[in-house]
Design an enzyme around this catalytic site. Structure first.
Site, PDB file in Angstrom:
ATOM      1  CG  ASP A  10      -2.324   0.573   0.825  1.00 30.67           C
ATOM      2  OD1 ASP A  10      -2.346   1.717   0.355  1.00 30.67           O
ATOM      3  OD2 ASP A  10      -3.346  -0.116   0.999  1.00 30.67           O
ATOM      4  CG  HIS A  33      -4.391   2.098  -2.099  1.00 31.80           C
ATOM      5  ND1 HIS A  33      -4.348   2.997  -1.064  1.00 31.80           N
ATOM      6  CD2 HIS A  33      -5.713   1.911  -2.371  1.00 31.80           C
ATOM      7  CE1 HIS A  33      -5.589   3.339  -0.707  1.00 31.80           C
ATOM      8  NE2 HIS A  33      -6.438   2.699  -1.503  1.00 31.80           N
ATOM      9  CD  GLU A  37     -10.008   3.947  -1.163  1.00 29.99           C
ATOM     10  OE1 GLU A  37     -10.928   4.425  -0.494  1.00 29.99           O
ATOM     11  OE2 GLU A  37      -8.936   3.548  -0.663  1.00 29.99           O
TER      12      GLU A  37
HETATM   13  C1  TNX Z   1     -10.849   1.843   2.207  1.00 31.23           C
HETATM   14  S1  TNX Z   1     -11.499  -1.060   1.428  1.00 31.23           S
HETATM   15  C2  TNX Z   1      -9.756   1.183   1.692  1.00 31.23           C
HETATM   16  C3  TNX Z   1      -8.538   1.038   2.530  1.00 31.23           C
HETATM   17  C4  TNX Z   1      -8.670   1.742   3.852  1.00 31.23           C
HETATM   18  C5  TNX Z   1     -10.067   1.475   4.405  1.00 31.23           C
HETATM   19  C6  TNX Z   1     -10.295   2.036   5.778  1.00 31.23           C
HETATM   20  C7  TNX Z   1     -10.543  -0.597   0.331  1.00 31.23           C
HETATM   21  C8  TNX Z   1     -10.563  -1.392  -0.841  1.00 31.23           C
HETATM   22  N1  TNX Z   1      -9.780   0.517   0.498  1.00 31.23           N
HETATM   23  O1  TNX Z   1      -7.415   1.480   1.805  1.00 31.23           O
HETATM   24  O2  TNX Z   1      -7.704   1.259   4.710  1.00 31.23           O
HETATM   25  O3  TNX Z   1     -11.013   2.042   3.525  1.00 31.23           O
HETATM   26  O4  TNX Z   1     -11.527   1.601   6.304  1.00 31.23           O
END
Ligand code: TNX
Length: 768
Positions: free
Chosen positions: A194, A267, A330
């Site tokens: 990440d 990420h 994301e």
């Molecule tokens: C969203 S769940 C994210 C993570 C964060 C999390 C915190 C996901 C696919 N991505 O990168 O840690 O929320 O709740």
């Protein structure tokens, strides 16, 4: 006989009678609950002569059981064929479920039957739970006579662990896996890369170890606290390939598959910090020191694809898992929009936009992994721009992604934030250790229904199962991971394993109470919220108190003082007819248990009025419905998932409150939750309209169509808006109030969840 003794007798089955216990037997309290369990008269006794018979090749199960028994009884166990005074592992081809098993224990022996080693392994886990916790160094262990027939509901039963935001040693990873095995979980999703750290050794790319594995500093406190402050300490590390192999072997011996996650295209800031050429800007970036979504993502260049293929080659060499998780969540598209390389790839491949480019990226990696005989899993964003042909979708932003994917014939794994995010708070108590936000108590996990009702039976077959996620931004130590994972892993195991018709929260909770002893014995730092008090207002405006475990008393006060063992015993709902502060505590005889419960009641003018909202709140955040907004109880200042907060996703809402007769209203206070980190935004404006009844028929209407000024004070991420009404009779002697609340809109670039619709969370509307 006292009530307590009776309860004890019901928990402990005794051979003859309650008054003359000879052999104490544990009432079976297996988690996850088996398909069927029948308690028969009698019991089996493990003694010095008991042997173990491995009739067939149940190697992992046999080794596990043998180790456990040798440890528990301080002796070596002879393995020989015998069906008297023996624990027998036996192959049975009639057990068609690959992970199913039968256990029959009698006075004579214990027979475990299964058609695979996995089935036998799960039988062993159940057998362990038929024994008391404190069996170490006992010469005899008694096990009740039972007949158990069991098999899982879902074939994918997972737990996730993020080791990028914070890292934990190999011993802890094993402990976590061991606990998963006890709960019959079979997939460990290891989130290895990440923005904040790359945690797996890749020999071909040494800078992943030297640079990407370490960050210079870490954010202190909560992301929502401003200004951001840092600890100034270097943090990091990585798992060597040898350690990874060790973890995989340990998991395999417990029938757990380890799924590695290598995030792409987003990420990826840690990898880009090590190899800036993997990004689109070519600029040097740092391994991220705070949480969130970052714009530095992999550039879709040939160089990047070669890098990722080489990384995945080493990953596949280590992990036998059929599934490789490639993230996909994301990934902001800002840099791709201005990158000549990204735009060239869009042009050459006839792609419509950056979303199709993300889909191209994922499909290309899928093709590579498929060519090596592997399958990809991705977060639900991989649906955007077109789903890769063979991908399995992990649905986290609600269930929409899962529904769409399953309808298109793709497999899905359910991990919605609302029921599966164990980084959320589990109690409303203000003393909980710092967490990301949200509210996910044990009961909500337990009531998770993994099959969305929008799916037909045929489509529902694509729901492979469920997973609990542990994102570790706020879990600096393994003890904190334990606190967040336990006991919530228990209800998740029951969601994953137990048949829906066998699920019963009260029974579950009683099993959890005993299970705490097992967790104690494993030195697991679980959160204990069993003795907390739960309160609800009933239709008669009276407040009901309850606590989940049996045989305890609740005592309370209404004058703000702390309850003691002599305070009023709670026997029936407490009427709410004036402002009051209710404090209550659970007692076991004279001993207080759990934490103090405290609730403020505001007997404002809206209490008892009629309320309606033009939109239904989102089903995951529907609190106790519209009535919650005028029940005199404010929502928690730190958790928005309780019974008082209502959440609406991207919708404009209109609330109408009608009083029985005309009343004088001077001000109205609205409360909005504001937590941009969780996509929750207080609205930018509001509209208020009041209606009064002139005489008996004429309704006069006063419109305040311009937004009323926001006199909010931001307080613990609650935005309070006070709407003061003009002091004119026709305005403040009213019958009806209408409040229009437009949604904030799309989340701006650079914020968590950018490009998605914002949530609106509202709670008590205080009318004075
Ligand atoms: C969203 S769940 C994210 C993570 C964060 C999390 C915190 C996901 C696919 N991505 O990168 O840690 O929320 O709740």
């Amino acid at each position: 006989m006292s009530a307590r003794f009776l309860i004890l007798c019901s928990l402990i089955l005794t051979l003859f009678s309650c008054t003359k216990p000879q052999v104490e037997l544990l009432s079976p309290s297996i988690i996850p609950a088996p398909q069927s369990l029948q308690v028969n008269p009698g019991h089996f006794t493990i003694n010095k002569e008991t042997t173990l018979s491995n009739h067939d090749d149940f190697t992992a199960s046999y080794n596990f059981l043998n180790n456990f028994l040798e440890h528990a009884t301080d002796r070596t166990w002879e393995t020989k064929y015998s069906d008297n005074n023996a624990i027998v592992l036996e192959y049975d081809s009639t057990i068609t479920s690959k992970e199913g098993y039968h256990i029959v224990s009698t006075d004579r022996n214990i027979t475990i039957k299964a058609s695979t080693d996995a089935g036998a392994f799960y039988a062993v886990q159940s057998l362990k739970q038929l024994m008391p916790v404190d069996i170490a160094h006992r010469t005899e262990i008694h096990i009740p006579a039972v007949t158990i027939k069991d098999e899982p509901r879902f074939k994918y039963r997972g737990m996730h662990l993020d080791v990028s935001r914070h890292m934990y040693d190999v011993d802890f990873i094993k402990k976590y896996i061991d606990a998963m095995a006890m709960l019959k979980m079979n997939n460990f999703h290891w989130h290895l890369t990440d923005d904040q750290g790359w945690r797996i050794e890749i020999k071909k790319y040494p800078k992943l170890q030297e640079i990407a594995a370490y960050r210079d500093s870490t954010l202190l406190g909560h992301y929502n606290d401003t200004p951001h402050q840092y600890d100034g300490k270097k943090y990091g590390g990585y798992y060597t390939q040898e350690e990874v192999r060790e973890v995989i072997a340990f998991a395999k011996a417990r029938h757990i598959n380890v799924i590695p996650e290598i995030e792409m295209p987003g990420h990826a800031q840690a990898a880009i910090a090590a190899y800036p050429e993997l990004g689109c800007t070519g600029e040097n970036v740092q391994v991220a020191m705070k949480w969130g979504v970052f714009e530095d993502i992999y550039c879709p260049s040939e160089e990047t694809f070669t890098f990722l293929e080489n990384v995945l080659d080493e990953v596949m060499e280590l992990f036998p898992s059929k599934y490789i998780h490639i993230g996909g969540d994301e990934a902001p598209k800002t840099q791709w929009k201005s990158s000549p390389i990204a735009q060239q790839v869009i042009k050459e491949n006839g792609l419509k936009d950056e979303f199709e480019l993300q889909s191209y990226f994922i499909q290309r990696m899928e093709k590579y992994l498929n060519s090596k005989g592997r399958q990809i899993i991705g977060w639900d964003e991989i649906l955007e721009g077109g789903l890769a042909p063979n991908a399995t979708v992990m649905s986290w932003r609600g269930t929409k992604g899962a529904i769409e994917a399953a309808k298109a014939g793709h497999d899905v794994i359910m991990t919605p934030t609302s029921h599966a995010y164990f980084d959320y708070y589990q109690s409303e108590n203000e003393n909980e250790p710092l967490a990301i936000g949200g509210f996910l108590p044990l009961e909500k996990v337990y009531n998770f229904n993994p099959i969305p009702k929008e799916l037909s039976d045929e489509e529902a077959i694509h729901v492979l199962g469920v997973q609990g996620n542990i994102w570790t931004e706020y879990m600096t130590t393994s003890k904190q991971v334990e606190y967040m994972a336990f006991p919530r892993m228990l209800p998740m195991s029951e969601v994953a394993w137990s048949a829906d018709e066998n699920k019963n929260y009260d029974s579950f909770i009683n099993r959890v109470e005993y299970f705490h002893k097992r967790l104690d014995a494993m030195d697991i730092n679980y959160a204990n919220h069993l003795y907390e008090i739960d309160g609800t207002l009933n239709e008669n405006q009276a407040y009901e108190l309850s606590t989940k475990t049996i045989g305890k008393e609740i005592r309370f006060t209404t004058d703000g003082s702390e309850p003691t063992a002599t305070s009023t015993l709670y026997e029936s709902p407490i009427p709410f007819t004036a402002d009051m502060t209710l404090k209550a505590q659970v007692f076991n005889d004279d001993e207080p248990l759990g934490r103090l419960f405290s609730q403020e009641f505001l007997y404002h003018k809206g209490v008892g009025a009629t309320i309606s909202i033009n939109k239904e709140p989102h089903k995951s955040y529907s609190g106790s419905g519209a009535a919650a907004l005028i029940n005199g109880i404010k929502g928690s200042d730190s958790r928005y998932g309780d019974r008082e907060w209502l959440g609406f996703w991207g919708e404009d809402i209109e609330i109408e409150i009608e009083f029985e007769t005309e009343i004088e209203v001077k001000e109205i206070e609205l409360r909005f939750y504001h937590a941009p980190g969780q996509w929750i935004y207080a609205p930018k404006k509001y509209y208020l309209r009041t209606e009064s009844l002139k005489g008996t028929i004429n309704i006069s209407e006063i419109n305040h169509l311009e937004p009323l000024e926001n006199v909010a004070i931001s307080n613990n991420s609650i935005k309070r808006i006070k709407l003061e009404l003009d002091k004119k009779e026709e305005i403040n002697i009213i019958r009806k109030i209408k409040i229009q609340i437009p949604n904030y809109g799309i989340i701006p670039d650079g914020s968590q969840g950018a490009g998605n619709k914002a949530w609106t969370f509202i709670d008590e509307i205080i009318i004075n």
